[in-house]
Motif scaffolding. Structure first.
Motif, PDB file in Angstrom:
ATOM      1  N   LEU A   1      79.326  16.177  11.952  1.00 48.79           N
ATOM      2  CA  LEU A   1      78.244  16.830  12.682  1.00 48.79           C
ATOM      3  C   LEU A   1      78.322  18.354  12.600  1.00 48.79           C
ATOM      4  CD1 LEU A   1      78.160  14.547  15.856  1.00 48.79           C
ATOM      5  CD2 LEU A   1      76.498  14.619  13.988  1.00 48.79           C
TER       6      LEU A   1
ATOM      7  N   ILE B   1      68.512  16.358  17.001  1.00 44.90           N
ATOM      8  CA  ILE B   1      68.903  15.158  17.727  1.00 44.90           C
ATOM      9  C   ILE B   1      68.732  15.373  19.217  1.00 44.90           C
ATOM     10  CG2 ILE B   1      70.492  14.380  15.947  1.00 44.90           C
ATOM     11  CD1 ILE B   1      72.789  15.415  17.587  1.00 44.90           C
ATOM     12  N   ASP B   2      68.387  14.337  19.923  1.00 43.89           N
ATOM     13  CA  ASP B   2      68.200  14.374  21.375  1.00 43.89           C
ATOM     14  C   ASP B   2      69.128  13.361  22.026  1.00 43.89           C
ATOM     15  OD1 ASP B   2      66.039  16.327  21.644  1.00 43.89           O
ATOM     16  OD2 ASP B   2      64.824  14.860  20.545  1.00 43.89           O
ATOM     17  N   LYS B   3      69.059  13.275  23.345  1.00 44.56           N
ATOM     18  CA  LYS B   3      69.868  12.298  24.065  1.00 44.56           C
ATOM     19  C   LYS B   3      69.413  10.898  23.700  1.00 44.56           C
ATOM     20  CE  LYS B   3      70.956  15.246  28.016  1.00 44.56           C
ATOM     21  NZ  LYS B   3      70.899  15.413  29.479  1.00 44.56           N
TER      22      LYS B   3
ATOM     23  N   SER C   1      77.142  10.550   5.988  1.00 41.83           N
ATOM     24  CA  SER C   1      76.173  10.090   6.984  1.00 41.83           C
ATOM     25  C   SER C   1      75.539   8.757   6.590  1.00 41.83           C
ATOM     26  CB  SER C   1      75.065  11.131   7.186  1.00 41.83           C
ATOM     27  OG  SER C   1      75.599  12.328   7.703  1.00 41.83           O
TER      28      SER C   1
ATOM     29  N   GLU D   1      72.023  10.726  21.646  1.00 40.32           N
ATOM     30  CA  GLU D   1      72.813  11.101  20.477  1.00 40.32           C
ATOM     31  C   GLU D   1      73.617  12.373  20.718  1.00 40.32           C
ATOM     32  OE1 GLU D   1      69.730  10.124  20.365  1.00 40.32           O
ATOM     33  OE2 GLU D   1      69.716   8.333  19.097  1.00 40.32           O
ATOM     34  N   THR D   2      73.042  13.333  21.460  1.00 40.45           N
ATOM     35  CA  THR D   2      73.773  14.566  21.746  1.00 40.45           C
ATOM     36  C   THR D   2      75.019  14.279  22.572  1.00 40.45           C
ATOM     37  OG1 THR D   2      72.311  14.911  23.655  1.00 40.45           O
ATOM     38  CG2 THR D   2      71.758  16.071  21.612  1.00 40.45           C
ATOM     39  N   THR D   3      74.937  13.290  23.443  1.00 41.86           N
ATOM     40  CA  THR D   3      76.095  12.916  24.245  1.00 41.86           C
ATOM     41  C   THR D   3      77.189  12.340  23.354  1.00 41.86           C
ATOM     42  OG1 THR D   3      74.677  12.420  26.135  1.00 41.86           O
ATOM     43  CG2 THR D   3      76.906  11.501  26.170  1.00 41.86           C
ATOM     44  N   TYR D   4      76.796  11.500  22.394  1.00 42.41           N
ATOM     45  CA  TYR D   4      77.771  10.936  21.459  1.00 42.41           C
ATOM     46  C   TYR D   4      78.460  12.051  20.670  1.00 42.41           C
ATOM     47  CZ  TYR D   4      74.983   6.716  22.347  1.00 42.41           C
ATOM     48  OH  TYR D   4      74.304   5.679  22.930  1.00 42.41           O
ATOM     49  N   ALA D   5      77.686  13.057  20.277  1.00 45.30           N
ATOM     50  CA  ALA D   5      78.261  14.164  19.517  1.00 45.30           C
ATOM     51  C   ALA D   5      79.288  14.919  20.356  1.00 45.30           C
ATOM     52  CB  ALA D   5      77.153  15.114  19.060  1.00 45.30           C
TER      53      ALA D   5
ATOM     54  N   LEU E   1      77.372   7.205   9.365  1.00 45.25           N
ATOM     55  CA  LEU E   1      77.237   8.284  10.347  1.00 45.25           C
ATOM     56  C   LEU E   1      78.509   9.125  10.477  1.00 45.25           C
ATOM     57  CD1 LEU E   1      75.244   6.396  13.137  1.00 45.25           C
ATOM     58  CD2 LEU E   1      74.358   7.800  11.266  1.00 45.25           C
TER      59      LEU E   1
END
Length: 276
Positions: free
Chosen positions: A82, A178-180, A111, A182-186, A116
């Motif tokens: 990322l 990217i949005d939630k 990716s 996914e941002t939390t996973y990052a 990913l």
């Protein structure tokens, strides 16, 4: 909302690119010595960071170390994957198209084929990661190092690298792609990478923070020497490792940990005998 976020990031990138046209040609002159006019404040932040490490980061990383190594590696791989779009942007800004193309290919391969970023087939295909950050970009443009800075939570830095960290955070393309959730996973993956690094180098970090006579001076010198060495090497101006008094705290030690005796006898030639 997504469009507005994208436009704001693109505007920031445009402004950054414009600065490149105004910057001096060629890398900044090599910095020497220690420029630490705010040592008192920096030592206070160092004490805060040391307490944070003792109470939170160190014990949590030891717990995280019980997670199977392949799982920890996969999480760190995701975090590193990322970071690649930011590396690509900085490669372009630094005038290094080869690095930018390599990182682009690495991101696409890991990716997709790498699911990913969980796996790292790109390395086996001859596409190693070429780290680049905006602090290095500023150096490439000729910006001086500035004063030494110890940032709360983020640790040792310089004025130039602190500005670089802020710009990298704002302009990372993934921030608006990217949005939630996914941002939390990052964020979770990045946290895992930090814990894994703390666990991997636990002996070395413990030697610096808890076994040295002056952990602030030792951390400061190690950071400055290693950062300067890396910048010089990436700019093609460095020579052999060890030149200029370079100290690699991870060299010649199993598992990346430096011998305790080496750290215990560490001497900072720039240490102020009147330091707080």
């Amino acid at each position: 909302m997504v469009v507005n976020k994208a436009l704001s990031r693109v505007s920031a990138l445009a402004a950054v690119s414009g600065l490149a046209l105004l910057a001096a040609c060629g890398p900044a002159p090599q910095a020497t010595g220690v420029n630490d006019p705010n040592e008192g404040v920096n030592r206070n932040f160092h004490a805060f960071n040391k307490g944070l490490d003792r109470r939170v980061l160190r014990p949590v990383s030891h717990t995280y170390g019980h997670v199977p190594s392949p799982v920890r590696t996969s999480i760190s791989n995701v975090a590193e994957n990322l970071e690649l779009p930011g590396d690509v942007v900085n490669g372009v800004l630094q005038g290094r198209p080869g690095s930018a193309l390599s990182n682009t290919g690495r991101f696409l391969v890991n990716s997709t084929i790498g699911v990913l970023g969980i796996f790292d087939p790109a390395t086996h295909l001859g596409m190693p990661q070429k780290d680049a950050d905006f602090g290095e970009t500023l150096y490439t443009w000729g910006a001086g190092e500035g004063a030494y800075v110890e940032n709360p939570v983020f640790g040792p830095s310089t004025t130039r690298d602190t500005l670089g960290l802020i710009v990298d955070t704002i302009t990372n393309p993934l921030n608006f792609l990217i949005d939630k959730p996914e941002t939390t996973y990052a964020s979770v993956a990045k946290g895992g990478e930090i814990l894994d690094t703390r666990y991997t180098y636990t002996d070395t970090i413990d030697d610096v923070l808890y076994d040295s006579a002056d952990s602030y001076s030792q951390a400061r010198l190690a950071y400055l020497q290693n950062r300067r060495f890396t910048l010089e090497q990436n700019a093609g101006r460095g020579t052999a490792e060890g030149d200029g008094g370079f100290i690699d705290p991870y060299a010649d030690a199993p598992g990346g940990a430096a011998p305790a005796a080496a750290s215990a006898d560490f001497i900072d030639p720039y240490e102020d005998t009147n330091a707080q």
